[in-house]
Design a protein around this motif. Sequence first.
Motif, PDB file in Angstrom:
ATOM      1  N   SER A 317      56.312 -21.148 -27.907  1.00 12.44           N
ATOM      2  CA  SER A 317      55.833 -21.523 -29.241  1.00 12.44           C
ATOM      3  C   SER A 317      54.420 -22.085 -29.181  1.00 12.44           C
ATOM      4  O   SER A 317      53.608 -21.853 -30.082  1.00 12.44           O
ATOM      5  CB  SER A 317      56.785 -22.542 -29.875  1.00 12.44           C
ATOM      6  OG  SER A 317      56.772 -23.778 -29.181  1.00 12.44           O
ATOM      7  N   LEU A 320      52.001 -18.985 -28.809  1.00  7.77           N
ATOM      8  CA  LEU A 320      51.999 -18.111 -29.981  1.00  7.77           C
ATOM      9  C   LEU A 320      51.391 -18.789 -31.207  1.00  7.77           C
ATOM     10  O   LEU A 320      50.571 -18.193 -31.914  1.00  7.77           O
ATOM     11  CB  LEU A 320      53.426 -17.655 -30.277  1.00  7.77           C
ATOM     12  CG  LEU A 320      54.036 -16.686 -29.260  1.00  7.77           C
ATOM     13  CD1 LEU A 320      55.537 -16.538 -29.482  1.00  7.77           C
ATOM     14  CD2 LEU A 320      53.354 -15.321 -29.339  1.00  7.77           C
ATOM     15  N   ALA A 339      56.279 -15.188 -34.730  1.00  2.00           N
ATOM     16  CA  ALA A 339      56.905 -15.234 -33.405  1.00  2.00           C
ATOM     17  C   ALA A 339      56.986 -16.675 -32.907  1.00  2.00           C
ATOM     18  O   ALA A 339      57.984 -17.088 -32.296  1.00  2.00           O
ATOM     19  CB  ALA A 339      56.106 -14.379 -32.420  1.00  2.00           C
ATOM     20  N   LEU A 342      59.815 -18.434 -34.610  1.00  2.96           N
ATOM     21  CA  LEU A 342      61.108 -18.049 -34.045  1.00  2.96           C
ATOM     22  C   LEU A 342      61.495 -18.932 -32.870  1.00  2.96           C
ATOM     23  O   LEU A 342      62.670 -19.276 -32.690  1.00  2.96           O
ATOM     24  CB  LEU A 342      61.056 -16.584 -33.606  1.00  2.96           C
ATOM     25  CG  LEU A 342      62.360 -15.975 -33.078  1.00  2.96           C
ATOM     26  CD1 LEU A 342      63.365 -15.810 -34.211  1.00  2.96           C
ATOM     27  CD2 LEU A 342      62.088 -14.638 -32.407  1.00  2.96           C
TER      28      LEU A 342
END
Length: 443
Positions: A317, A320, A339, A342
Amino acid sequence: MGLHTAGRAVPGTSPAEPAVSRGYAWLVFALSFGLLLSDYMSRQVLNAVFPLLKAEWLLSDAQLGSLSGIVALMVGVLTFPLSLLADRWGRVRSLVIAAVVWSLATLGCAVSADYGEMFLGRFMVGVGEAAYGSVGIAVVLSVFPVTLRATLSGAFIGGGAFGSVLGVSIGGVAAQQLGWRWAFGIMGIFGLALAAIYALVVTETRLEPTSGGRGGTPGERTAIRSLLPRLFSSVSVVCAYIGSGLQMFVAMALMAWTPSFFNRYYSLAPAKAGVAAGVFALITGIGMIGGGIVSDRLSRRTAARKWSVAITCSLGSLVLLMTGFLLSVGVLQLVLIGAGALLCNATAGPAAAMVANLTPTAIAATAMATLTLANSLLGLAPGPAVTGMLADRLGLLGALQMIPLVAFAAGAAFTIGKLFYEKDLRRLGVLPDVPLKNLEPQP
């Protein structure tokens, strides 16, 4: 050497075979999940009306962030004492009272006349929601097998993201069509109706006939105070608290400010910005459920893999989200942010499962409250507020570019937890291949 301890827990922490049927267990889960949706709908509907409140009351971003952060702050301050009270007094009746309080407070927000009254209403929303997450998940885990803990924890906690989707999306549409006051009103009415249904269907005695729904045997309840030190009995449990809370900082900052991000940088009206932000909150919820499922499956034979899942999600995380917010407005930016969303809270299920495995059943709600306390004080409360303060100085985009750095600290905490995990399991007497002379006595 792998840890072949999946499905095991510290002696005395795993519940006996659930005392209810599988069908009733899933009904309890569904209703508890529904109340969690109401919890987060009432909490996050505010984010959908940020632009309207800013324009009507001329509020700064810091003030807007404080209206969001006060709820999480009260959750952090009150979750432990109220959860301990629920363990003693009864979890179901505690859940119902909590839902009534936050629903009435949300209705109070609907009629607030200025920032001060809105702040008071949000304060009371936080009081009502303080113990729901910890007590609710304790109820859910008490009626299912221990091998489903990460999956159920991830799914239950993921309800916060789905509730946020509904709160932001429905709130944005309602605010545009009917005015922002109706956005709060709808959430309050929904919560009151669901609380009434829960009170009629879920009862203390049906959950645990031998203990009245409080968790543990009567003898265990009299010794609750003596069990409290077990909440911090290992380095790995403490690292689970810290890692989960820091990762929650990233997730909640993202969730609180995504509607404003779309409004300011993609020029979307509040309703459309709310729907767009809802999609990303939904992605976050899917990540929570997926993180729990992956964690349970990978750790069937090697329990330490729960930590590996959490570490991977934290660092993933970080990369991204930071990359995404550094890019220019466009499709690629949205893909990378999606992403990152997520993964940003996929650590919730593994962390909750480890806390449940390493703490006594008699104080299950209190253990989850300790995790919620960490989530609130390290993540939910400061995440939106700190982002707002940074936005006042750097702009919202600049603030969102810095926030993912917190995930590095979360990943470090999970890494330390993994390094100490085997040692902690041996000390607590969980590993079956450890000679008895090496095990410390269990309380």
